[in-house]
Design an enzyme around this catalytic site. Structure first.
Site, mmCIF file in Angstrom:
data_model
loop_
_atom_site.group_PDB
_atom_site.id
_atom_site.type_symbol
_atom_site.label_atom_id
_atom_site.label_comp_id
_atom_site.label_asym_id
_atom_site.label_seq_id
_atom_site.Cartn_x
_atom_site.Cartn_y
_atom_site.Cartn_z
ATOM 1 N N ARG A 1 28.651 -23.937 62.270
ATOM 2 C CA ARG A 1 29.969 -24.303 62.804
ATOM 3 C C ARG A 1 29.960 -24.220 64.325
ATOM 4 O O ARG A 1 30.540 -25.075 64.999
ATOM 5 C CB ARG A 1 31.051 -23.379 62.227
ATOM 6 C CG ARG A 1 31.340 -23.621 60.763
ATOM 7 C CD ARG A 1 32.468 -22.733 60.265
ATOM 8 N NE ARG A 1 33.771 -23.132 60.805
ATOM 9 C CZ ARG A 1 34.884 -22.443 60.642
ATOM 10 N NH1 ARG A 1 34.867 -21.297 59.958
ATOM 11 N NH2 ARG A 1 36.030 -22.877 61.152
ATOM 12 N N CYS B 1 36.954 -16.823 66.816
ATOM 13 C CA CYS B 1 36.354 -17.347 65.585
ATOM 14 C C CYS B 1 37.134 -18.596 65.207
ATOM 15 O O CYS B 1 37.540 -19.356 66.080
ATOM 16 C CB CYS B 1 36.373 -16.290 64.481
ATOM 17 S SG CYS B 1 38.020 -15.661 64.106
#
Length: 283
Positions: A179, A237
């Site tokens: 990611r 995050c």
């Protein structure tokens, strides 16, 4: 209070300190709801608190898990029985990344006596400690807790602050490497990372047994990324949840402290995308 507590130490605390409150915050990205696990089995006396509806404000431009309204958070904590002068222990399914959000939130709210159960519910079961399906009653009126939320006691970054820290200090991205590199993005509308941010997946804080690494091991891991006590550091995050475990890990490593904690980009990648900020890809 040390930010991590072993199952055995928690069991002792529950016997010795009646004001110890245990919060079950099991949660999965994409479901099913963690409450289903709680209803089957949990630490005796633990209160289930929902990350999406009780520990976060409604999703929007601020991200998928914005910080909760302080009055709402105070209400949730009081109904769970949290009292001034007591202590709180949070646990999730295993690696502590979600429980760390509770640890961070209570610290942000000015409540210092809070810890994460090392190894989560899996470690509690592995230790042979008792479990139950019986749910405690949420407290109201005089029986409820009396905790007072004093919001703002932990450093929080917005998008501009995160962008600046990535260039002037160290901004750590707690998401999985794929990611971070922009190879996949299962949740948010853009793939990639904040320009200048470094990847420090939250899964790297724990060993194969789900227990947190020791302070020296964590310090060595962060040192490889160029993180030391001499540089400003923050974390983000996908939505500000697992990044809380980076803030915790930095403290366990001795790089930061309760008096000088790392900053959290609370809106994280979901907020960054909503603001249509510049995106970097690759390693």
């Amino acid at each position: 209070m040390h930010p991590l507590i072993t199952p055995e130490a928690l069991a002792d605390a529950l016997r010795a300190r009646p004001a110890t409150v245990v919060l079950d915050v099991r949660w999965r990205l994409g479901g099913p709801p963690g409450r289903q696990d709680y209803e089957v089995s949990h630490v005796p006396g633990a209160v289930y608190v929902d990350l999406d509806t009780e520990l976060s404000a409604p999703p929007g431009v601020g991200g998928r898990h914005p910080l909760p309204d302080p009055e709402r958070l105070q209400e949730v904590l009081r109904r769970a029985g949290v009292r001034e002068g007591g202590q709180v222990v949070a646990y999730d399914a295993g690696d502590g990344s979600v429980a760390a959000r509770v640890w961070w939130l209570l610290r942000w709210a000015g409540y210092g006596e809070v810890a994460v159960l090392d190894g989560g519910f899996a470690a509690w079961e592995a230790a042979g400690l008792p479990v139950t399906a019986e749910e405690p009653v949420r407290l109201t009126g005089d029986a409820a807790g009396d905790v007072v939320v004093r919001a703002g006691q932990m450093p929080v970054l917005d998008a501009d602050g995160a962008a600046a820290l990535a260039q002037e200090g160290v901004l750590l991205d707690a998401r999985a490497a794929a990611r971070y590199r922009g190879e996949t993005e299962p949740v948010d509308p853009k793939a990639g990372h904040v320009p200048g941010a470094l990847n420090a997946p939250s899964t790297g804080h724990v060993g194969a047994d789900g227990r947190w690494l020791g302070g020296p091991e964590l310090a060595a891991r962060f040192a490889e990324l160029g993180v030391s006590g001499d540089v400003a550091v923050g974390a983000y995050c996908g939505s500000g949840v697992t990044a809380s475990s980076v803030v915790l890990a930095l403290e366990v490593a001795g790089i930061t402290s309760a008096e000088k904690p790392a900053a959290l980009y609370a809106g994280s990648w979901s907020n960054w995308c909503a603001l249509d900020r510049e995106v970097a890809t690759g390693g």
